[in-house]
Design an enzyme around this catalytic site. Structure first.
Site, PDB file in Angstrom:
ATOM      1  N   GLU A 191       0.828  -1.225   0.000  1.00 11.04           N
ATOM      2  CA  GLU A 191       0.000   0.000   0.000  1.00 11.04           C
ATOM      3  C   GLU A 191       0.858   1.269   0.000  1.00 11.04           C
ATOM      4  O   GLU A 191       0.836   2.080   0.918  1.00 11.04           O
ATOM      5  CB  GLU A 191      -0.925   0.002   1.222  1.00 11.04           C
ATOM      6  CG  GLU A 191      -1.878  -1.159   1.236  1.00 11.04           C
ATOM      7  CD  GLU A 191      -2.850  -1.094   2.396  1.00 11.04           C
ATOM      8  OE1 GLU A 191      -2.517  -0.509   3.432  1.00 11.04           O
ATOM      9  OE2 GLU A 191      -3.962  -1.629   2.252  1.00 11.04           O
ATOM     10  N   GLU A 384      -5.415  -8.164  -0.523  1.00 13.52           N
ATOM     11  CA  GLU A 384      -6.124  -8.117   0.770  1.00 13.52           C
ATOM     12  C   GLU A 384      -7.607  -7.886   0.529  1.00 13.52           C
ATOM     13  O   GLU A 384      -7.961  -7.061  -0.313  1.00 13.52           O
ATOM     14  CB  GLU A 384      -5.605  -6.966   1.656  1.00 13.52           C
ATOM     15  CG  GLU A 384      -4.170  -7.081   2.075  1.00 13.52           C
ATOM     16  CD  GLU A 384      -3.727  -5.912   2.924  1.00 13.52           C
ATOM     17  OE1 GLU A 384      -4.591  -5.207   3.495  1.00 13.52           O
ATOM     18  OE2 GLU A 384      -2.509  -5.682   2.992  1.00 13.52           O
TER      19      GLU A 384
HETATM   20  C1  BGP Z   1      -4.415  -2.596   5.285  1.00 13.75           C
HETATM   21  C2  BGP Z   1      -3.064  -3.144   5.741  1.00 13.75           C
HETATM   22  C3  BGP Z   1      -3.132  -4.373   6.532  1.00 13.75           C
HETATM   23  C4  BGP Z   1      -4.400  -4.535   7.359  1.00 13.75           C
HETATM   24  C5  BGP Z   1      -5.647  -3.997   6.695  1.00 13.75           C
HETATM   25  C6  BGP Z   1      -6.864  -3.973   7.600  1.00 13.75           C
HETATM   26  O1  BGP Z   1      -4.281  -1.243   5.101  1.00 13.75           O
HETATM   27  O2  BGP Z   1      -2.254  -3.425   4.617  1.00 13.75           O
HETATM   28  O3  BGP Z   1      -1.965  -4.406   7.334  1.00 13.75           O
HETATM   29  O4  BGP Z   1      -4.210  -4.036   8.602  1.00 13.75           O
HETATM   30  O5  BGP Z   1      -5.433  -2.706   6.212  1.00 13.75           O
HETATM   31  O6  BGP Z   1      -6.828  -2.793   8.371  1.00 13.75           O
HETATM   32  P1  BGP Z   1      -7.004  -2.880   9.949  1.00 13.75           P
HETATM   33  O7  BGP Z   1      -6.056  -3.933  10.409  1.00 13.75           O
HETATM   34  O8  BGP Z   1      -6.704  -1.533  10.448  1.00 13.75           O
HETATM   35  O9  BGP Z   1      -8.447  -3.301  10.177  1.00 13.75           O
END
Ligand code: BGP
Length: 485
Positions: A191, A384
């Site tokens: 990201e 993701e």
């Molecule tokens: C993305 C990241 C992940 C993961 C995901 C979910 O931005 O790449 O590391 O964390 O978000 O977000 P969160 O864990 O804050 O719910």
């Protein structure tokens, strides 16, 4: 309706700093995520705030001094460093084809600028990636998932300093030589468009010290674009035929109304949040709208002779993105840009939201896939996707997460629509395939996994793993290659 290709890579994803723990074992140095403090007394609002707190120098200094680990969940994660064999066995049980995780820079170079690598760190990743292959899974490796060695911040200022590029390329060369033959897909940065508002990712834009906050954000981004290009070149040199991708968080944004001004505003916002980054990584140059965007934001960055040629000569082999939600253009985009907070926007009356306010929009995934594929004609990878929720462990050890089955089913259906639209989609790694520490809110209760971990954000609990109802659903989905949903 087309089917998923036989080669489709069904898998799951985690990140080292959110899962591994063992923060001072195996020769690892202190990294920026180790310093993120969570106070269990904080209510949800403050936790959301926590996502946006820019690492002020006080927080940094305090965290470096503090020793009570229970307020620092990334220091213990879910102890994946020690449990990875059992966890991968569960993933193999679902017949997962690929496993995505990140490599922790501070495990390879504890301070980031060390003359020699930490052999124990290299050994750990060799063992981990061999275990994946032994269980029939390809390896999808993220080289930097936000966290960098703290020493690089304190000594050099993190990504604000161009020298960090040098240390990063040395890190890439070391891991490519160390275990690159075990990696099937590479992501130099997780990201890369979030470098701007995640201070813990080593940009360490200390808001109370930045005279020109927004310019600093884009200067860090430029250093990361250069590092990304050098990583592509280095990996292609050392491992001919390897596949190196670029990744963004896809903030799919809709116009507030069909009013032409609102539609134009959304085009600008999509450029600012998303395409600026993928344009540079996939097309190899700053896009035509850069000057006007920079002028409107009062951004000025320093490039070095040769940067533009480097970007042009080293573009990505595929594009990956994380997709959780869609959002609607905020009325006050300038304010949002100044705040550097992207996960905001107006409520969409046609969509439900998760408890954390992320608007659930499976069709938005089909939209994003079509937009990205049509723009670049490069293979795509959903790195993701998932829903964070407060899952309940029942007395009998079951977890009835029908909301997660519904979320995944609807998103897989839209992926299949996109494949039928002609999109070249390589794979899908469900986020947080095993429950891990939330990156934004630092809590354990925001669970994404199809595998439950019995532990809270202070690290207390049996740590036992349980299969949620979504575990058998996902196995069925994989075994039928996305047909039996
Ligand atoms: C993305 C990241 C992940 C993961 C995901 C979910 O931005 O790449 O590391 O964390 O978000 O977000 P969160 O864990 O804050 O719910």
């Amino acid at each position: 309706m087309k089917k998923f290709p036989e080669s489709f890579l069904w898998g799951g994803a985690i990140a080292a700093s959110q899962a591994d723990g063992a923060w001072q074992e195996g020769g690892k140095g202190v990294d920026t995520q180790d310093l993120r403090y969570f106070d269990t007394k904080w209510d949800k609002t403050r936790r959301t705030e926590n996502r946006n707190i820019n690492m002020t120098s006080e927080i940094f200094t305090k965290a470096l001094a503090e020793k009570e680990d229970e307020h620092y969940p990334f220091r213990f994660g879910i102890d994946f460093y020690h449990t990875y064999k059992e966890d991968l066995a569960l993933m193999e049980e679902m017949n997962m084809k690929i496993f995505r995780t990140s490599i922790n820079w501070a495990r390879i170079f504890p301070n980031g600028d060390d003359a020699e690598p930490n052999e124990e760190g290299l050994r750990f990743y060799k063992d981990l990636f061999m275990e994946c292959h032994n269980r029939g899974m390809k390896v999808f490796a993220t080289i930097l998932h936000y966290n960098i060695p703290v020493h690089l911040v304190n000594e050099y200022g993190g990504w604000k300093n161009r020298k960090t590029i040098e240390f990063y390329v040395n890190y890439v060369e070391t891991i490519a030589k160390g275990f690159g033959n075990l990696v099937d897909y590479w992501l130099p940065f997780n990201e890369i468009n979030c470098s701007r508002f995640n201070p813990y990712n080593g940009c360490c834009i200390i808001k109370d010290q930045e005279k020109d906050y927004i310019s600093t954000i884009f200067q860090c981004a430029h250093h990361q674009f250069v590092a990304n290009a050098l990583a592509i070149r280095k990996i292609h040199e050392l491992l001919p035929g390897s596949k190196v991708g670029g990744m963004i968080a896809r903030f799919t944004t809709y116009p507030l109304t069909c009013k032409p001004e609102d539609v134009m505003e959304t085009i600008l916002e999509e450029n600012y949040k998303n395409y600026f980054y993928t344009d540079i990584m996939a097309r190899g140059k700053y896009p035509s709208y850069t000057d006007r965007m920079f002028d409107s934001l009062k951004v000025a960055i320093q490039k070095v002779e040769g940067d533009d040629e480097l970007l042009k000569a080293n573009t990505v082999d595929f594009l990956a993105f994380s997709y959780y939600m869609s959002m609607t253009t905020t009325t006050d985009v300038q304010q949002e840009k100044a705040s550097g907070n992207l996960v905001s926007g107006n409520k969409n009356p046609y969509l439900e939201a998760s408890e954390w306010g992320w608007q659930i929009d499976p069709i938005g995934l089909r939209i994003s896939l079509n937009q990205m594929y049509d723009r670049y004609q490069l293979p795509l990878f959903i790195a993701e996707n998932g829903i964070g929720a407060r899952d309940v462990l029942e007395e009998d050890g079951s977890i009835h997460d029908d909301y997660r089955i519904a979320y995944m089913r609807e998103h897989v259906k839209q992926m299949k629509e996109a494949v039928s639209d002609g999109v070249d989609l390589l794979g899908y790694t469900a986020w947080g395939i095993v429950d891990i520490i939330s990156c934004g809110t630092i809590e354990m209760s925001k669970r994404y996994g199809v595998i439950y971990v019995d532990q809270d954000e202070t690290g207390h609990g049996s740590k036992k793993r349980y299969k949620k109802d979504s575990f058998s659903w996902y196995k069925k989905c994989i075994d039928s290659n996305g047909e039996d949903l």
